[in-house]
Design a protein around this motif. Structure first.
Motif, PDB file in Angstrom:
ATOM      1  N   GLU A  65       4.273  55.708   9.701  1.00  0.00           N
ATOM      2  CA  GLU A  65       4.550  55.260   8.336  1.00  0.00           C
ATOM      3  C   GLU A  65       3.304  54.625   7.726  1.00  0.00           C
ATOM      4  O   GLU A  65       2.516  54.002   8.435  1.00  0.00           O
ATOM      5  CB  GLU A  65       5.677  54.213   8.338  1.00  0.00           C
ATOM      6  N   ARG A  69      -0.340  48.769   1.086  1.00  0.00           N
ATOM      7  CA  ARG A  69      -1.321  49.310   0.157  1.00  0.00           C
ATOM      8  C   ARG A  69      -2.379  48.249  -0.148  1.00  0.00           C
ATOM      9  O   ARG A  69      -2.028  47.114  -0.486  1.00  0.00           O
ATOM     10  CB  ARG A  69      -0.595  49.706  -1.123  1.00  0.00           C
ATOM     11  N   VAL A  84      -0.475  59.140  -7.758  1.00  0.00           N
ATOM     12  CA  VAL A  84       0.880  59.570  -7.418  1.00  0.00           C
ATOM     13  C   VAL A  84       1.336  59.049  -6.058  1.00  0.00           C
ATOM     14  O   VAL A  84       2.485  58.663  -5.882  1.00  0.00           O
ATOM     15  CB  VAL A  84       0.957  61.114  -7.450  1.00  0.00           C
ATOM     16  N   ARG A  85       0.439  59.036  -5.071  1.00  0.00           N
ATOM     17  CA  ARG A  85       0.836  58.539  -3.744  1.00  0.00           C
ATOM     18  C   ARG A  85      -0.362  57.935  -3.043  1.00  0.00           C
ATOM     19  O   ARG A  85      -1.510  58.224  -3.366  1.00  0.00           O
ATOM     20  CB  ARG A  85       1.394  59.678  -2.880  1.00  0.00           C
ATOM     21  N   ASP A  86      -0.025  57.112  -2.056  1.00  0.00           N
ATOM     22  CA  ASP A  86      -1.033  56.507  -1.215  1.00  0.00           C
ATOM     23  C   ASP A  86      -0.437  56.501   0.197  1.00  0.00           C
ATOM     24  O   ASP A  86       0.784  56.541   0.349  1.00  0.00           O
ATOM     25  CB  ASP A  86      -1.334  55.084  -1.699  1.00  0.00           C
ATOM     26  N   ASP A  87      -1.276  56.488   1.217  1.00  0.00           N
ATOM     27  CA  ASP A  87      -0.749  56.529   2.578  1.00  0.00           C
ATOM     28  C   ASP A  87      -1.880  56.164   3.535  1.00  0.00           C
ATOM     29  O   ASP A  87      -2.656  57.015   3.946  1.00  0.00           O
ATOM     30  CB  ASP A  87      -0.193  57.922   2.869  1.00  0.00           C
ATOM     31  N   LEU A 129      -5.081  60.350  -1.639  1.00  0.00           N
ATOM     32  CA  LEU A 129      -4.778  59.951  -3.023  1.00  0.00           C
ATOM     33  C   LEU A 129      -4.884  61.134  -3.994  1.00  0.00           C
ATOM     34  O   LEU A 129      -4.105  61.240  -4.941  1.00  0.00           O
ATOM     35  CB  LEU A 129      -5.764  58.871  -3.481  1.00  0.00           C
ATOM     36  N   PRO A 132      -1.855  64.821  -3.576  1.00  0.00           N
ATOM     37  CA  PRO A 132      -0.500  64.444  -3.147  1.00  0.00           C
ATOM     38  C   PRO A 132       0.381  65.648  -2.845  1.00  0.00           C
ATOM     39  O   PRO A 132       1.405  65.508  -2.182  1.00  0.00           O
ATOM     40  CB  PRO A 132       0.032  63.636  -4.340  1.00  0.00           C
ATOM     41  N   ASP A 133      -0.002  66.829  -3.319  1.00  0.00           N
ATOM     42  CA  ASP A 133       0.849  68.005  -3.124  1.00  0.00           C
ATOM     43  C   ASP A 133       0.415  68.855  -1.931  1.00  0.00           C
ATOM     44  O   ASP A 133       0.926  69.969  -1.751  1.00  0.00           O
ATOM     45  CB  ASP A 133       0.879  68.870  -4.399  1.00  0.00           C
ATOM     46  N   ASN A 374      -3.884  64.757 -10.924  1.00  0.00           N
ATOM     47  CA  ASN A 374      -3.718  64.019  -9.669  1.00  0.00           C
ATOM     48  C   ASN A 374      -5.066  63.605  -9.092  1.00  0.00           C
ATOM     49  O   ASN A 374      -5.231  62.503  -8.576  1.00  0.00           O
ATOM     50  CB  ASN A 374      -3.009  64.886  -8.618  1.00  0.00           C
TER      51      ASN A 374
END
Lengths: 395, 395
Positions: A65, A69, A84-87, A129, A132-133, A374
């Motif tokens: 997981e 952030r 759109v997303r971060d991980d 970043l 995201p797709d 994006n």
């Protein structure tokens, strides 16, 4: 009597000043290249065999997981929608794999400190970043390897501090281009060329990164990437000339340079990394070309703004959008910074208008311009996330 | 305070040696550029409005009958099939129209002597020989204007004798690229950029030549051309670096340079000039890319061979396939010339094998590789036809 690869060991490549300072190494990457990774010919490793693309990589679901952030700080008044997303965990996994690739497959940055700088550059977070797709980590790794390869070419061949030389740049960059756009002549000289590519870590890195890219891109997508890297190297040559002569170009000329010396190759592979293809005839459409140029110009000017303080502090001759505006309008750097923010914002708005108009023309074009968006927003977040360490929000 | 266009009038551009000798001017063009057309900033004409593409041009049938074919002399042992067609009257008509375009539309080469050198270069015969399948003179004119535009960029920006400067080449070439790959930023700086392009004859020529090309090419074909010109300019930068340093590269490195610094942009528009399109996804096919590279490499080495005596006689530092072979193998230039002929022939044979294999894959691909073959053979005839004046059949 064979001449060795230009820019490597045939002549003293002595840095312009003294050897890179520890503080510079610790300050992390700068500009589009990491520039923190010194060229050390004595440590040059032997070429190693390159395995096939990582078909065995775990799917994204198997990764841990994401962690918390990191805080990010934005430049006041800079317009850019959120990413759109971060991980973080996925980014760390990519950084680990990049080190493995650099170490075991292409012998890039063999020095331990330099390897740490590679991780510090955090290409992992950048691709997470900006794409995201992406359908899986293999796709993200393909983008990340190309990014590192581009940085390696910049570091080794364009940066005076690390072995690059103004009067040799053009000659080495064309050899670098051949690493992704192969030579075709006779068996004898094709073999010599292959050996030439394998003899240098930056060239091996680009060749290997491109091999991985071929596995997920169509020939037309690969050819598009070649074009955008040729543009990038034209940009390196242009910037290098101005730096050598300490000439500050007019704003319009600077913006022309920056459209080529830009993140464009990272943006235009958005469909390859997203697992689909914008067909070449749609990509070549003037409206799409405009959207590509506007989004990559905005992304690159974003870099100009966040990295200004660091560049100014370096003491080297430097030019970027704020400094060329200051020179042309004879105003303070603070005032020029505000004007550059406005130019950036206007370009983002024009991109958004262009993207909206294109989105109703074709579902694939719509998806592609979303990908450009994006990338632009992810890139902004990546820069904002490095404020306080590498970057700053004011001159 | 705006910086003027680099490489023009902002600083003394003093030629490396003395001003170009009359004998050099009279000796006619050299290399890929004409290089005989001196840069004369004082004579710089005002920009003129550009009319729409020549939709009113007469059809080919209305032109006078071709005159007697000029005698040509071939290099002994050089393998190249004969050209498909020749047409002196059509070539003359194209040369006339090129002068008209240069004079009335783009203000290129305003000096009368230089205008004569433009005719002497005989771009007309080149496109007539190389594009036998062109549906009409408008198509041939499109190819001819682009050829002249490329030569103008080389002459004005890369040739030390005529105003080019090694430490400025990279910066001016990227502005030249923007003449065919437009800037997209804000209305204010886009206007400045347009004014910058219109302020220089080489830039106007490329912009105008591209406008005519847009009228008959698809966006994908135009984008392909941009890519090949970016490659060409990368090649100019690479060659310029080696010339500045008087460094003779290894044969493999030279062949890499020559694959970019080549006639390739002239060959890859064969379908546009032939009035059809090889779709971008077929063009990007690795087999087609190999055929393009082999045929353009053969065509460019043909130039190396026929122009060797002239280059050697010029007294300037020069390198080409014979000289890099002589340096690498430590043999005489006569022996190296023979070896270069063999390299050329092997490349032609490999191209013919590749073309034969591709011809059975798709009718459009078959037509395209026939077009590459036509260009290669037409180019050879153009060179052979200039033996005794510009070129020679031995070192």
């Amino acid at each position: 009597m064979k001449a060795p690869i230009p820019g490597t060991t045939d002549e003293p490549t002595g840095p312009v000043g003294s050897s890179p300072s520890l503080s510079r190494l610790l300050s992390g990457p700068t500009g589009l290249g990491t520039k923190s990774l010194r060229f050390t010919p004595a440590m040059e490793p032997e070429p190693v065999p390159v395995p096939a693309p990582d078909a065995q990589s775990p799917p994204l679901a198997a990764l841990p997981e994401p962690g918390p952030r990191p805080a990010s700080q934005r430049i006041e008044g800079l317009y850019c929608p959120p990413a759109v997303r971060d991980d973080r965990a996925l980014a760390d996994e990519i950084n680990d794999r990049l080190v493995q690739w650099a170490e075991q497959e292409v012998g890039l940055y063999p020095d331990t400190d330099l390897r740490e700088a590679l991780v510090g550059f955090d290409a992992g977070r950048s691709v997470v970043l900006c794409h995201p797709d992406a359908p899986g980590i293999d796709h993200l790794m393909a983008a990340a390897r190309l990014l590192i390869g581009e940085n390696a070419v910049d570091d080794y061949f364009c940066e005076a501090e690390y072995g690059g030389s103004a009067d040799r740049r053009g000659a080495v960059l064309i050899v670098a281009q051949s690493a992704i756009d192969p030579a075709h002549n006779t068996p004898r000289y094709e073999a010599d060329w292959r050996a030439g590519i394998e003899a240098h870590p930056a060239l091996r890195s680009m060749r290997s990164a491109m091999d991985y890219f071929y596995a997920l891109a169509t020939p037309a997508q690969a050819h598009r990437f070649r074009h955008d890297i040729a543009n990038l190297y034209l940009g390196y040559n242009a910037e290098g000339d101005c730096i050598s002569r300490q000439r500050t170009p007019a704003v319009w000329e600077y913006l022309v340079q920056r459209q080529f010396n830009s993140f464009r190759p990272c943006l235009t592979l958005t469909d390859s990394i997203g697992g689909y293809e914008l067909p070449a005839q749609l990509f070549a459409d003037p409206g799409v070309q405009r959207a590509v140029a506007l989004s990559s110009n905005a992304s690159t000017i974003c870099n100009d703004l966040y990295s200004l303080r660091k560049e100014q502090a370096s003491g080297r001759f430097h030019y970027s959008l704020p400094t060329v505006i200051a020179a042309e309008e004879e105003c303070s750097i603070e005032e020029a910074f505000q004007k550059a923010v406005e130019v950036h914002n206007e370009i983002v708005h024009r991109f958004e208008e262009q993207a909206a108009a294109l989105s109703v023309t074709n579902p694939l074009t719509a998806r592609f311009v979303t990908g450009l968006h994006n990338w632009m927003t992810g890139n902004h977040e990546w820069h904002a996330g490095n404020v306080g360490t590498r970057y700053a929000t004011s001159p």
